[in-house]
Scaffold this active site. Structure first.
Site, PDB file in Angstrom:
ATOM      1  N   HIS A  61      72.976  41.048 -29.141  1.00 31.33           N
ATOM      2  CA  HIS A  61      71.989  40.542 -30.088  1.00 31.33           C
ATOM      3  C   HIS A  61      71.563  39.117 -29.730  1.00 31.33           C
ATOM      4  CE1 HIS A  61      70.962  39.028 -34.339  1.00 31.33           C
ATOM      5  NE2 HIS A  61      70.015  39.886 -34.019  1.00 31.33           N
ATOM      6  N   GLU A  74      68.996  42.101 -26.552  1.00 33.36           N
ATOM      7  CA  GLU A  74      67.829  42.017 -27.437  1.00 33.36           C
ATOM      8  C   GLU A  74      67.441  40.559 -27.546  1.00 33.36           C
ATOM      9  OE1 GLU A  74      66.054  41.099 -31.427  1.00 33.36           O
ATOM     10  OE2 GLU A  74      68.038  40.544 -30.662  1.00 33.36           O
ATOM     11  N   GLU A 130      61.789  41.947 -28.955  1.00 35.11           N
ATOM     12  CA  GLU A 130      61.230  42.003 -30.307  1.00 35.11           C
ATOM     13  C   GLU A 130      60.062  41.023 -30.430  1.00 35.11           C
ATOM     14  OE1 GLU A 130      62.255  41.165 -34.992  1.00 35.11           O
ATOM     15  OE2 GLU A 130      63.925  41.518 -33.605  1.00 35.11           O
ATOM     16  N   ASP A 157      63.964  37.744 -28.790  1.00 34.17           N
ATOM     17  CA  ASP A 157      62.741  37.605 -29.575  1.00 34.17           C
ATOM     18  C   ASP A 157      61.710  36.801 -28.806  1.00 34.17           C
ATOM     19  OD1 ASP A 157      63.902  38.625 -32.217  1.00 34.17           O
ATOM     20  OD2 ASP A 157      65.266  36.978 -31.733  1.00 34.17           O
ATOM     21  N   HIS A 184      63.343  32.950 -32.337  1.00 30.77           N
ATOM     22  CA  HIS A 184      63.375  33.854 -33.481  1.00 30.77           C
ATOM     23  C   HIS A 184      62.682  33.310 -34.724  1.00 30.77           C
ATOM     24  CE1 HIS A 184      65.090  35.622 -37.155  1.00 30.77           C
ATOM     25  NE2 HIS A 184      65.137  36.742 -36.450  1.00 30.77           N
TER      26      HIS A 184
END
Length: 241
Positions: A7, A34, A109, A36, A49
């Site tokens: 993450h 993952e 993301e 952002d 993020h």
């Protein structure tokens, strides 16, 4: 994707959305991360993020109000520990290059954070093309359904729909953007919903799972994988791929 996804890199072990976090995931042997992506005020795509700077940098104000030059002066690691003091907010291009060289997979993301979603979609697609990032190692996701629609119309990248909790019309939304996976809050999912998603032909991934006992329950329900700040703690439950 892998059954274990780091993450924001490996957010429990290194500052999130940084090159150091990617290196930590490599060190742990985690196959996917993952991260952002959002836009700065001058349109530069960077890994970040929040909408505001203060939580993960020594700056103040909004991420979409600073330029690339200003962002380059910020410390994005000192808040985490002295070891990472001086770590920078990385650009999307250098991030993709490092991930590709490290042979990792990436769940990217899309985080609008108040920026123009058309511009964010176009910039991300363009830079992915510039880096020749392997399609099979990439999955793009977002909570923002509008940007997923824009993105789907401009690319053939695999998409995932992110939800806090599963809405009644989730299947229509997923079908409309050609999604291959559904991503849900691990604390707001039931076994019945997992079965519904799997029976409809979608993979399901849950965030953010740092408790091995929770991971074991999700695996037993049929969840395909989890996002974790401490991915190394889950390798005995979900195998690394």
């Amino acid at each position: 994707m892998s059954s274990i996804i780091g993450h924001r890199g490996a957010a429990g072990l290194a500052p999130e959305n940084t090159l150091a976090g990617i290196d930590k995931a490599v060190e742990l042997g985690i196959g996917w991360v993952e991260l952002d992506v959002t836009l700065l005020g001058d349109g530069l795509p960077v890994m970040f993020h929040d909408s505001r700077l203060h939580r993960t940098t020594n700056g103040k104000g909004y991420i979409n109000k600073v330029s690339g030059r200003e962002a380059g002066l910020l410390d994005a690691g000192g808040w985490f520990s002295d070891e990472y003091a001086g770590e920078k907010i990385p650009g999307l291009f250098e991030t993709l290059e490092l991930i590709k060289q490290s042979n990792l997979g990436l769940n990217l993301e899309l985080k609008p954070n108040g920026c123009d979603i058309q511009q964010l979609s176009e910039k991300v697609i363009d830079i992915i093309s510039q880096t020749s990032f392997p399609r099979e190692k990439l999955l793009v996701s977002s909570f923002n359904y509008d940007i997923l629609e824009l993105y789907q119309a401009q690319s053939d990248h695999q998409l995932g729909c992110l939800f806090e909790r599963l809405p009644r019309n989730w299947k229509v939304l997923a079908e409309n953007v050609g999604a291959v996976s559904i991503h849900l809050n691990a604390n707001k999912i039931t076994e019945k919903k997992v079965v519904q998603i799997k029976d409809a032909g979608y993979e399901i991934y849950c965030y953010t799972v740092n408790d091995p006992d929770k991971a074991l329950v999700l695996k037993d329900w049929g969840v395909d994988g989890v996002f974790s700040d401490y991915p190394q703690q889950l390798t005995g439950i979900f195998k690394r791929l």
